[in-house]
Design a protein around this motif. Structure first.
Motif, short mmCIF file in Angstrom:
data_model
loop_
_atom_site.label_atom_id
_atom_site.label_comp_id
_atom_site.label_asym_id
_atom_site.label_seq_id
_atom_site.Cartn_x
_atom_site.Cartn_y
_atom_site.Cartn_z
N VAL A 42 -5.12 0.22 -6.91
CA VAL A 42 -6.24 1.56 -6.52
C VAL A 42 -6.40 2.83 -6.68
CG1 VAL A 42 -7.27 2.45 -3.91
CG2 VAL A 42 -6.94 0.25 -3.92
N CYS A 43 -4.59 3.76 -6.46
CA CYS A 43 -4.78 4.62 -6.73
C CYS A 43 -4.25 4.53 -8.34
CB CYS A 43 -2.82 5.25 -6.49
SG CYS A 43 -2.79 5.83 -4.81
N ASP A 44 -4.75 3.61 -9.14
CA ASP A 44 -4.53 3.92 -11.12
C ASP A 44 -6.38 3.99 -11.26
OD1 ASP A 44 -2.06 3.68 -11.64
OD2 ASP A 44 -2.08 1.53 -12.11
N GLU A 45 -7.12 3.13 -10.16
CA GLU A 45 -8.70 3.68 -10.79
C GLU A 45 -8.85 4.14 -9.64
OE1 GLU A 45 -12.53 0.56 -8.43
OE2 GLU A 45 -10.14 0.00 -8.19
N TYR A 46 -8.67 5.26 -9.06
CA TYR A 46 -9.03 6.55 -8.58
C TYR A 46 -8.54 7.78 -8.77
CZ TYR A 46 -11.94 3.25 -5.64
OH TYR A 46 -13.34 2.57 -4.93
N GLU A 47 -7.59 7.24 -10.14
CA GLU A 47 -6.80 8.37 -10.58
C GLU A 47 -5.41 9.65 -9.48
OE1 GLU A 47 -10.00 11.04 -12.81
OE2 GLU A 47 -9.88 9.51 -14.33
N TYR A 48 -5.31 8.48 -8.38
CA TYR A 48 -4.68 9.38 -8.07
C TYR A 48 -2.66 8.82 -9.03
CZ TYR A 48 -8.30 8.97 -5.03
OH TYR A 48 -9.61 8.27 -4.03
N ASP A 49 -1.77 10.27 -8.82
CA ASP A 49 -0.65 9.71 -9.44
C ASP A 49 0.07 9.24 -7.51
OD1 ASP A 49 -1.63 10.19 -11.43
OD2 ASP A 49 -1.43 12.03 -11.28
N ILE A 50 0.62 8.38 -7.93
CA ILE A 50 1.80 7.45 -6.29
C ILE A 50 2.99 8.78 -7.57
CG2 ILE A 50 2.97 6.10 -5.35
CD1 ILE A 50 1.20 4.43 -6.03
N LEU A 51 3.88 9.29 -6.55
CA LEU A 51 5.26 9.73 -6.70
C LEU A 51 6.17 9.08 -6.04
CD1 LEU A 51 3.32 13.60 -6.23
CD2 LEU A 51 4.09 12.34 -8.51
N SER A 52 5.35 8.95 -5.04
CA SER A 52 6.51 8.12 -3.45
C SER A 52 5.61 6.90 -2.90
CB SER A 52 7.73 8.46 -2.92
OG SER A 52 8.78 8.08 -3.09
N LEU A 53 6.41 5.79 -2.65
CA LEU A 53 6.08 4.89 -1.73
C LEU A 53 6.75 4.15 -1.60
CD1 LEU A 53 3.08 2.77 -0.50
CD2 LEU A 53 3.83 1.82 -3.02
N HIS A 54 6.63 4.24 0.02
CA HIS A 54 7.68 3.07 1.05
C HIS A 54 7.23 2.32 1.84
CE1 HIS A 54 11.66 2.01 3.11
NE2 HIS A 54 10.87 2.25 3.89
N ILE A 55 6.57 1.17 1.96
CA ILE A 55 6.42 0.55 3.32
C ILE A 55 7.77 -0.06 4.25
CG2 ILE A 55 5.37 -1.83 3.59
CD1 ILE A 55 3.71 -0.95 0.84
N SER A 56 7.42 0.12 5.43
CA SER A 56 8.45 -0.57 6.33
C SER A 56 7.46 -1.51 7.01
CB SER A 56 8.56 0.80 6.94
OG SER A 56 9.41 1.77 6.71
N PRO A 57 8.18 -2.08 8.05
CA PRO A 57 7.66 -2.98 8.71
C PRO A 57 6.39 -2.30 9.69
CG PRO A 57 10.03 -3.59 8.93
CD PRO A 57 9.10 -1.72 8.06
#
Length: 132
Positions: A42-57
């Motif tokens: 999604v972020c690639d498609e909408y030109e949002y550059d992910i700097l950090s991503l953390h998925i907790s439970p």
């Protein structure tokens, strides 16, 4: 994280988003890999550059940088709606155990901004340029 340029804009906009699944169920760990892949797509498609991503439970932290033409509320609405739809497509039997009545994410979210200078630095700069 630095300044970026487009035709008529120089910008450094970084947003930290946090949100939870419905009812704050601790249910994200088993679907973490597909959820992360979905966030990245999604972020690639909408030109949002992910700097950090953390998925907790039971919650997600997404730190991204993007062009000022995208409003923060638009960013979070886009990311949450597309990832919710994709997770239901990919994991419906699993999600039905936790999310009766549909939905995936809570409506609420946190947003904070971050840059390379503090607000005090900006205030001092404005004060100096005001007296010139």
């Amino acid at each position: 994280m630095g300044e970026k340029r487009s035709n008529h804009t120089v910008f450094n906009l970084n947003y930290h988003f946090v949100w939870c699944p419905k009812y704050r169920h601790a249910m994200l760990e088993p679907i973490e890999d597909s959820l992360e892949a979905c966030f990245r797509a999604v972020c690639d498609e909408y030109e949002y550059d992910i700097l950090s991503l953390h998925i907790s439970p039971d919650h997600v932290h997404l730190f991204l940088s993007t062009h000022p033409k995208y409003a923060p509320s638009e960013i979070v609405r886009t990311v949450k709606s597309i990832t919710a739809r994709k997770m239901w497509e990919q994991h419906e039997p699993y999600l039905e155990e936790y999310l009766w009545g549909g939905g995936f994410w809570e409506q609420s979210y946190y947003i904070g901004t971050a840059g390379t200078v503090s607000s005090e630095t900006i205030e001092r700069y404005i004060e100096r340029t005001e007296h010139v």
